[in-house]
Design an enzyme around this catalytic site. Structure first.
Site, mmCIF file in Angstrom:
data_model
loop_
_atom_site.group_PDB
_atom_site.id
_atom_site.type_symbol
_atom_site.label_atom_id
_atom_site.label_comp_id
_atom_site.label_asym_id
_atom_site.label_seq_id
_atom_site.Cartn_x
_atom_site.Cartn_y
_atom_site.Cartn_z
ATOM 1 N N ASP A 16 0.785 -1.257 0.000
ATOM 2 C CA ASP A 16 0.000 0.000 0.000
ATOM 3 C C ASP A 16 0.812 1.299 0.000
ATOM 4 O O ASP A 16 0.458 2.259 0.717
ATOM 5 C CB ASP A 16 -0.973 0.011 1.196
ATOM 6 C CG ASP A 16 -1.997 -1.123 1.142
ATOM 7 O OD1 ASP A 16 -1.959 -1.923 0.193
ATOM 8 O OD2 ASP A 16 -2.833 -1.211 2.066
ATOM 9 N N LYS A 125 -6.971 -4.796 -3.114
ATOM 10 C CA LYS A 125 -7.750 -5.365 -2.008
ATOM 11 C C LYS A 125 -8.668 -4.302 -1.420
ATOM 12 O O LYS A 125 -8.443 -3.106 -1.628
ATOM 13 C CB LYS A 125 -6.811 -5.911 -0.933
ATOM 14 C CG LYS A 125 -5.943 -4.821 -0.343
ATOM 15 C CD LYS A 125 -4.960 -5.387 0.635
ATOM 16 C CE LYS A 125 -4.093 -4.298 1.198
ATOM 17 N NZ LYS A 125 -4.815 -3.237 1.891
ATOM 18 N N CYS A 170 -2.191 -2.977 7.497
ATOM 19 C CA CYS A 170 -2.091 -3.869 6.337
ATOM 20 C C CYS A 170 -0.804 -4.689 6.293
ATOM 21 O O CYS A 170 -0.836 -5.859 5.910
ATOM 22 C CB CYS A 170 -2.321 -3.088 5.063
ATOM 23 S SG CYS A 170 -4.047 -2.521 4.983
HETATM 24 C C1 VGL Z 1 -4.674 0.605 5.674
HETATM 25 C C2 VGL Z 1 -6.160 1.662 7.046
HETATM 26 C C3 VGL Z 1 -7.136 1.572 6.076
HETATM 27 C C4 VGL Z 1 -3.275 0.102 5.483
HETATM 28 C C5 VGL Z 1 -5.633 0.501 4.693
HETATM 29 O O1 VGL Z 1 -2.809 0.049 4.333
HETATM 30 O O2 VGL Z 1 -2.640 -0.225 6.494
HETATM 31 N N1 VGL Z 1 -4.955 1.166 6.841
HETATM 32 N N2 VGL Z 1 -6.870 0.983 4.902
#
Ligand code: VGL
Ligand code: ZN
Length: 224
Positions: A16, A125, A170
């Site tokens: 991410d 995702k 994540c």
């Molecule tokens: C994430 C919060 C919401 C992450 C993704 O990538 O850790 N955290 N969506």
């Protein structure tokens, strides 16, 4: 000093590294951009690199905006004693976030400083409107797999190194899920950053211990 060479059975997962999670983004993680050069450099030594992308539809269940001005039964956000905004969902407790990584928006793009042209797979995702997915392996309902474990297994990849954001969400959930599915899982600690809500780092560290996820420093990837 000789560069350590990952084998063809190893993969680096870069979780991410998108504009919305880095400074200037909607859910910016402080210092997140500082890990970009290290991730790029470690990635260049891996044959197998997999990128993940948080990729939510508008009105996603994890957005606090989705639940504003609504009184659906049992779906009202609440504050925990520590001050975390959560929602009780059919699959358990879900944290609520600002709108982030909306499909097709600039915030969902990879950060322009990410330079891993040889990455072989981009796994998206969090696409289900009503189920979040912190883990790259298993959605937050703990029963919907993303298919990543099968992909890796079919390609003979057994050992996974984790980098990216967020350490306590994540990255952590992915490493724990990978360990639970039988992969050797190693988090490269200095190549991640945490969101760091109350207790989230402590709780993911406990999960690492419980599932046998190792933590290393990127410097130990270079052998004398
Ligand atoms: C994430 C919060 C919401 C992450 C993704 O990538 O850790 N955290 N969506
Ligand atoms: Zn998200």
């Amino acid at each position: 000093m000789t560069a350590w060479s990952p084998t063809s059975n190893d993969a680096l997962l870069v979780i991410d590294m998108q504009r919305d999670f880095l400074p200037g983004g909607a859910l910016a993680i402080s210092g997140g951009d500082a890990i970009l050069p290290g991730i790029n450099s470690v990635a260049s030594r891996f044959q197998h690199v997999i990128l993940t992308q948080d990729w939510h539809p508008r009105g996603h269940i994890s957005f606090s905006s989705t639940h504003q001005n609504r009184i659906p039964s049992g779906q009202t956000p609440s504050l925990t004693p520590e001050g975390r905004l959560i929602l009780h969902t059919p699959y358990g407790v879900q944290e609520l976030w600002p709108d982030h990584c909306v499909q097709g928006t600039a915030g969902a793009e990879f950060h322009p400083g990410l330079a891993i042209p040889h990455a072989e797979l981009i796994l998206r995702k969090g696409l289900h409107p009503k189920i979040d997915s912190y883990s790259a392996f298993m959605e937050n309902d703990h029963q919907t797999p993303t298919g990543l474990a099968g992909y890796l297994r079919e390609r003979g990849i057994a050992r996974l190194f984790f980098s990216g954001v967020a350490y306590d969400f994540c990255v952590g959930f992915s490493a724990v899920a990978a360990a639970r599915s039988g992969f050797e899982s190693i988090v490269i600690e200095d190549l991640t950053r945490a969101i760091d809500l109350p207790n989230t780092v402590r709780s993911i560290n406990a999960a690492f211990t419980e599932t046998g996820v190792a933590r290393i420093h990127s410097a130990s990837l270079v052998l004398a």
